[in-house]
Write a protein that holds these residues in place. Structure first.
Motif, PDB file in Angstrom:
ATOM      1  N   ALA A  15       0.801  -1.105  -0.009  1.00 17.20           N
ATOM      2  CA  ALA A  15      -0.114   0.021   0.175  1.00 17.20           C
ATOM      3  C   ALA A  15       0.924   1.369  -0.101  1.00 17.20           C
ATOM      4  CB  ALA A  15      -0.977   0.043   1.086  1.00 17.20           C
ATOM      5  N   ALA A  16       2.049   1.186   0.884  1.00 16.54           N
ATOM      6  CA  ALA A  16       2.950   2.403   0.947  1.00 16.54           C
ATOM      7  C   ALA A  16       3.570   2.515  -0.720  1.00 16.54           C
ATOM      8  CB  ALA A  16       4.324   2.026   1.734  1.00 16.54           C
ATOM      9  N   ALA A  17       3.856   1.517  -1.384  1.00 21.98           N
ATOM     10  CA  ALA A  17       4.520   1.642  -2.624  1.00 21.98           C
ATOM     11  C   ALA A  17       3.126   2.526  -3.696  1.00 21.98           C
ATOM     12  CB  ALA A  17       4.689   0.099  -3.354  1.00 21.98           C
ATOM     13  N   ALA A  18       2.039   2.172  -3.505  1.00 15.95           N
ATOM     14  CA  ALA A  18       1.051   2.642  -4.256  1.00 15.95           C
ATOM     15  C   ALA A  18       0.883   4.380  -3.885  1.00 15.95           C
ATOM     16  CB  ALA A  18      -0.384   2.148  -4.160  1.00 15.95           C
ATOM     17  N   GLU A  19       0.983   4.527  -2.787  1.00 14.17           N
ATOM     18  CA  GLU A  19       0.835   5.870  -1.932  1.00 14.17           C
ATOM     19  C   GLU A  19       2.205   6.603  -2.581  1.00 14.17           C
ATOM     20  OE1 GLU A  19      -0.534   6.499   1.836  1.00 14.17           O
ATOM     21  OE2 GLU A  19      -1.190   4.497   1.959  1.00 14.17           O
ATOM     22  N   TYR A  20       3.197   5.866  -2.718  1.00 13.05           N
ATOM     23  CA  TYR A  20       4.511   6.664  -2.938  1.00 13.05           C
ATOM     24  C   TYR A  20       4.502   6.953  -4.361  1.00 13.05           C
ATOM     25  CZ  TYR A  20       9.638   6.986  -3.893  1.00 13.05           C
ATOM     26  OH  TYR A  20      10.795   7.605  -4.265  1.00 13.05           O
ATOM     27  N   VAL A  21       4.084   6.101  -5.199  1.00 14.57           N
ATOM     28  CA  VAL A  21       3.777   6.510  -6.918  1.00 14.57           C
ATOM     29  C   VAL A  21       3.041   7.713  -6.815  1.00 14.57           C
ATOM     30  CG1 VAL A  21       3.034   5.740  -8.835  1.00 14.57           C
ATOM     31  CG2 VAL A  21       4.425   4.291  -7.501  1.00 14.57           C
ATOM     32  N   LEU A  22       1.758   7.817  -5.891  1.00  9.04           N
ATOM     33  CA  LEU A  22       0.895   9.054  -6.170  1.00  9.04           C
ATOM     34  C   LEU A  22       1.362  10.092  -5.600  1.00  9.04           C
ATOM     35  CD1 LEU A  22      -2.435   7.034  -5.543  1.00  9.04           C
ATOM     36  CD2 LEU A  22      -1.411   7.848  -7.834  1.00  9.04           C
ATOM     37  N   GLY A  23       2.616  10.011  -4.646  1.00  4.42           N
ATOM     38  CA  GLY A  23       2.948  11.216  -3.901  1.00  4.42           C
ATOM     39  C   GLY A  23       2.173  11.656  -2.931  1.00  4.42           C
ATOM     40  N   LEU A  24       1.546  10.490  -2.327  1.00  9.47           N
ATOM     41  CA  LEU A  24       0.884  10.940  -0.928  1.00  9.47           C
ATOM     42  C   LEU A  24       1.459  10.365   0.383  1.00  9.47           C
ATOM     43  CD1 LEU A  24      -2.568   9.191  -2.423  1.00  9.47           C
ATOM     44  CD2 LEU A  24      -1.865  11.574  -2.384  1.00  9.47           C
ATOM     45  N   LEU A  25       2.683  10.059   0.639  1.00  8.24           N
ATOM     46  CA  LEU A  25       3.321   9.698   1.492  1.00  8.24           C
ATOM     47  C   LEU A  25       3.650  10.936   2.112  1.00  8.24           C
ATOM     48  CD1 LEU A  25       5.533   6.524   1.016  1.00  8.24           C
ATOM     49  CD2 LEU A  25       3.384   6.665   2.156  1.00  8.24           C
ATOM     50  N   PRO A  26       3.669  10.951   3.569  1.00 10.78           N
ATOM     51  CA  PRO A  26       4.279  12.370   4.253  1.00 10.78           C
ATOM     52  C   PRO A  26       5.589  12.188   4.196  1.00 10.78           C
ATOM     53  CG  PRO A  26       2.641  11.183   5.582  1.00 10.78           C
ATOM     54  CD  PRO A  26       2.844  10.215   4.611  1.00 10.78           C
ATOM     55  N   GLU A  27       6.347  13.296   4.363  1.00  7.38           N
ATOM     56  CA  GLU A  27       8.057  13.347   4.255  1.00  7.38           C
ATOM     57  C   GLU A  27       8.669  12.232   5.080  1.00  7.38           C
ATOM     58  OE1 GLU A  27      11.595  16.755   4.252  1.00  7.38           O
ATOM     59  OE2 GLU A  27       9.446  17.194   4.558  1.00  7.38           O
ATOM     60  N   ASP A  28       8.311  12.020   6.419  1.00  6.72           N
ATOM     61  CA  ASP A  28       9.162  11.117   7.266  1.00  6.72           C
ATOM     62  C   ASP A  28       8.906   9.720   6.647  1.00  6.72           C
ATOM     63  OD1 ASP A  28       6.237  11.103   7.961  1.00  6.72           O
ATOM     64  OD2 ASP A  28       6.653  10.914  10.100  1.00  6.72           O
ATOM     65  N   GLU A  29       7.538   9.390   6.192  1.00  8.92           N
ATOM     66  CA  GLU A  29       7.278   8.145   5.731  1.00  8.92           C
ATOM     67  C   GLU A  29       8.114   7.712   4.231  1.00  8.92           C
ATOM     68  OE1 GLU A  29       3.316   7.154   5.743  1.00  8.92           O
ATOM     69  OE2 GLU A  29       2.958   7.940   7.805  1.00  8.92           O
ATOM     70  N   ILE A  30       8.274   9.002   3.484  1.00 11.66           N
ATOM     71  CA  ILE A  30       9.009   8.803   2.329  1.00 11.66           C
ATOM     72  C   ILE A  30      10.382   8.422   2.724  1.00 11.66           C
ATOM     73  CG2 ILE A  30      10.002  10.072   0.495  1.00 11.66           C
ATOM     74  CD1 ILE A  30       7.508  11.751   0.301  1.00 11.66           C
ATOM     75  N   ARG A  31      10.845   8.950   3.633  1.00 10.15           N
ATOM     76  CA  ARG A  31      12.385   8.607   4.144  1.00 10.15           C
ATOM     77  C   ARG A  31      12.636   7.234   4.559  1.00 10.15           C
ATOM     78  NH1 ARG A  31      12.459  14.004   6.299  1.00 10.15           N
ATOM     79  NH2 ARG A  31      11.916  13.189   8.300  1.00 10.15           N
TER      80      ARG A  31
END
Length: 237
Positions: A15-31
């Protein structure tokens, strides 16, 4: 998928991969996600799969060309304001240079800067009979040029002959330069304020060390002295 099976990210890594592709992850979760992405090959495959899937959602949407003003604002936001071409950056300076050149041309050829075109040429004979040396000083007010013509005699090889002007109203000699031994006619441009003092001035030639007087005053013997004046034929006109 290799790596840890549990994650603090909501919905797990997929699910995080999908949100990452859509640019929906918060900055701390992106790291945290990118740190896992760097070491998890299957997670990278998930990201690629989501990218391809989301790309297919736009297949049936007809492309719409953005208005030019929207495109410009977008490009400025992404890449910053475009730099002006070099010629446009230099345009203000080129305009100033052209204006200065036009003013100079008008001054020289349009009569705005009159150095005394109607004033007579001035001459002074500067002879040194003991050495057989004959020099003729000549000031041309229309061009602002002071000249010394070497007519006869040998110039010293290890010394310099320096030219001095003594204004009619004053007793302080002003150096005009050196007699050039390599040419018969030495030509020296004279500033306008100095040219105004030429009429009635005395011209002296002194012998100095090579390169001229080291003190700014005549240090060697005065070889000749003459007073600038129009020639008789010029004065009669």
């Amino acid at each position: 998928m290799s790596g840890p099976e549990e994650t603090d990210l909501p919905g797990g890594w997929e699910a995080a991969a999908a949100e990452y592709v859509l640019g929906l992850l918060p900055e701390d979760e992106i790291r945290a996600f990118e740190a896992q992405l760097a070491q998890d090959r299957e997670l990278r495959q998930d990201v690629e799969a989501w990218e391809q899937y989301f790309a297919t959602l736009t297949d049936d949407i007809a492309p719409v060309e953005a208005p030019p003003q929207v495109l410009r604002r977008t490009e400025q936001t992404l890449f910053g304001a475009p730099r002006k071409p070099l010629w446009r950056q230099l345009l203000p300076y080129l305009g100033g240079a052209v204006a200065a050149a036009l003013i100079a041309w008008a001054a020289m050829f349009g009569g705005l800067l009159d150095r005394g075109s109607d004033a007579p040429h001035l001459y002074a004979e500067l002879d040194t009979p003991s050495r057989g040396l004959e020099l003729l000083a000549h000031y041309a007010p229309d061009s602002g040029t002071f000249m010394v013509r070497h007519d006869a005699g040998d110039l010293p090889g290890d010394r310099s002959l320096e030219i001095w002007m003594i204004p009619e109203e004053g007793d302080t000699p002003i150096s005009l330069g050196l007699v050039d031994p390599a040419v018969q006619l030495t030509q020296i441009p004279v500033p306008q304020d100095l040219g105004l003092q030429m009429p009635g001035a005395a011209i002296a030639i002194s012998e100095e060390p090579l390169g001229g007087s080291p003190t700014g005053q005549a240090t060697g013997p005065i070889l000749s002295l003459g007073q600038l004046a129009p020639r008789e034929e010029d004065a009669a006109e």
